[in-house]
Scaffold this active site. Structure first.
Site, PDB file in Angstrom:
ATOM      1  N   LYS A  55       0.838  -1.199   0.000  1.00 41.29           N
ATOM      2  CA  LYS A  55       0.000   0.000   0.000  1.00 41.29           C
ATOM      3  C   LYS A  55       0.875   1.251   0.000  1.00 41.29           C
ATOM      4  O   LYS A  55       0.619   2.204  -0.738  1.00 41.29           O
ATOM      5  CB  LYS A  55      -0.955  -0.015   1.201  1.00 41.29           C
ATOM      6  CG  LYS A  55      -2.113  -0.977   0.993  1.00 41.29           C
ATOM      7  CD  LYS A  55      -2.913  -1.270   2.244  1.00 41.29           C
ATOM      8  CE  LYS A  55      -3.956  -2.343   1.939  1.00 41.29           C
ATOM      9  NZ  LYS A  55      -4.609  -2.894   3.139  1.00 41.29           N
ATOM     10  N   GLN A  99      -5.023  -1.737   9.406  1.00 41.23           N
ATOM     11  CA  GLN A  99      -4.958  -3.071   8.790  1.00 41.23           C
ATOM     12  C   GLN A  99      -5.627  -4.103   9.700  1.00 41.23           C
ATOM     13  O   GLN A  99      -5.262  -4.250  10.869  1.00 41.23           O
ATOM     14  CB  GLN A  99      -3.483  -3.435   8.536  1.00 41.23           C
ATOM     15  CG  GLN A  99      -3.281  -4.705   7.770  1.00 41.23           C
ATOM     16  CD  GLN A  99      -3.759  -4.620   6.323  1.00 41.23           C
ATOM     17  OE1 GLN A  99      -3.513  -3.644   5.621  1.00 41.23           O
ATOM     18  NE2 GLN A  99      -4.483  -5.641   5.884  1.00 41.23           N
ATOM     19  N   ASP A 122     -11.261   2.894   3.762  1.00 40.79           N
ATOM     20  CA  ASP A 122     -11.693   1.496   3.618  1.00 40.79           C
ATOM     21  C   ASP A 122     -13.222   1.406   3.509  1.00 40.79           C
ATOM     22  O   ASP A 122     -13.757   0.379   3.110  1.00 40.79           O
ATOM     23  CB  ASP A 122     -11.258   0.687   4.857  1.00 40.79           C
ATOM     24  CG  ASP A 122     -10.085  -0.237   4.558  1.00 40.79           C
ATOM     25  OD1 ASP A 122      -9.814  -0.502   3.375  1.00 40.79           O
ATOM     26  OD2 ASP A 122      -9.450  -0.700   5.532  1.00 40.79           O
TER      27      ASP A 122
END
Ligand code: NAD
Length: 297
Positions: A55, A99, A122
């Protein structure tokens, strides 16, 4: 030569990243700064560490700023929430990604709830789930949005299509169904308690499989010509002793001969996820600066 039935997510994602890089350059010209994405990794899970590294790299490649925060596995909930609050307040940070899964003892949901919804790239915050459900300006979970992009690229107008989504998770199945409803498809959300799944799937012009069971969807479950998006990522033993390989939720070889188009695993939906994360970060940055959403993304 690659079959025309194969939906090449890797190529689509590369082109999308190119458009994002152009959007980032325009954003910098207008605001004098780069969009910033903060990624928080707690603990040492090797797969999560790989995702976080890719990422960061993907961010830098499109000209965004990447902030990586690595915390030890024994981090307390309070310390993690303090970090999220600092990132919420940091004007250089447009997107925050924690995460998942978090190590035992930390509560994924409580931490996600603390992220500023306008930085929730997200799209997992309840406010964004709600915005998606009512068709407001949500930040949308990356994997389903990437899957929708592939579908629209292949089919064009989804209006009136029969779509079956298999799997009802909050990160893939449910938002996927919402996106398809917004596109005027007729949507069935199938799951572990669905009766006679093959009969349900046989109705579908569009099948999105997000289950996590290797090769579950068989070729003879599909309506001829159906477009199949295989979100599943499953590691199974390969023919070579001691080696493993990745397969999807759809029995690819069988399905390819019946389907109108299909995403492979790997190389289908997978590469879309990070590209859409970058897209969401640029969208979040633009909204925070009062700019219009970037076009063509
Ligand atoms: P999950 O475990 O949260 O949800 C699985 C869903 O499948 C559940 O809703 C369950 O009801 C349904 N299900 C289970 N058994 C079933 C059966 N026999 N018949 C019908 N439905 C059944 O999983 P998830 O997080 O949504 O992920 C699904 C898959 O997608 C996994 O393989 C995951 O690795 C993969 N995934 C890929 C990406 C990507 O970037 N490509 C991103 C997220 C998830």
């Amino acid at each position: 030569m690659a079959s025309e039935k194969i939906i090449d997510g890797k190529a689509f994602a590369a082109a999308l990243r190119g458009r994002i890089a152009t959007g980032v350059a325009a954003f910098k010209a207008q605001t004098g700064r780069a969009p910033g994405l903060a990624v928080v990794l707690v603990g040492e899970d090797p797969a999560s560490a790989v995702y976080v590294r890719s990422k960061g790299k993907a961010c830098r490649e499109v000209g965004m700023e990447s902030f990586e925060h690595r915390l030890p596995a024994d981090t307390t909930q309070e310390t993690l929430i303090e970090l999220v609050e600092q990132l919420n307040d940091n004007p250089a940070v447009d997107g925050i990604l924690v995460q998942l899964p978090l190590p035992d003892g930390l509560d994924d949901k409580k931490v996600i709830d603390m992220i500023d919804p306008d930085k929730d790239v997200d799209g997992f915050h309840p406010v964004n789930a709600g915005r998606l459900a009512i068709g407001a300006n949500a930040l949308t979970p990356c994997t389903p949005l990437g899957s929708l992009m592939l579908l629209k690229d292949r089919i064009g107008d989804l209006s009136g299509k029969e779509a079956v989504v298999i799997g009802r998770s909050n990160i893939v199945g449910k938002p996927m169904a919402q996106l398809l409803i917004q596109e005027n498809a007729t949507v069935t959300l199938a799951h572990s308690r669905t009766v006679d799944l093959p009969a349900v799937i046989r109705r579908a012009d569009i099948v999105v499989a997000a289950v996590g069971r290797p090769n579950m969807v068989r070729g003879d479950w599909l309506k001829p010509g159906a477009v199949v998006i295989d979100v599943g990522i499953n590691r199974i033993a390969s023919d070579e002793p001691g080696k493993t390989r990745l397969v999807g939720d759809v029995a690819f070889d069988e399905a390819e001969s019946v389907a109108g188009a299909i995403t492979p695993v790997p190389g289908g939906v997978g590469p879309m996820t990070i590209a859409v994360l970058l897209r969401n970060t640029l969208v979040a940055a633009s909204r925070r600066e009062g700019l219009a959403d970037p076009e063509g993304l």
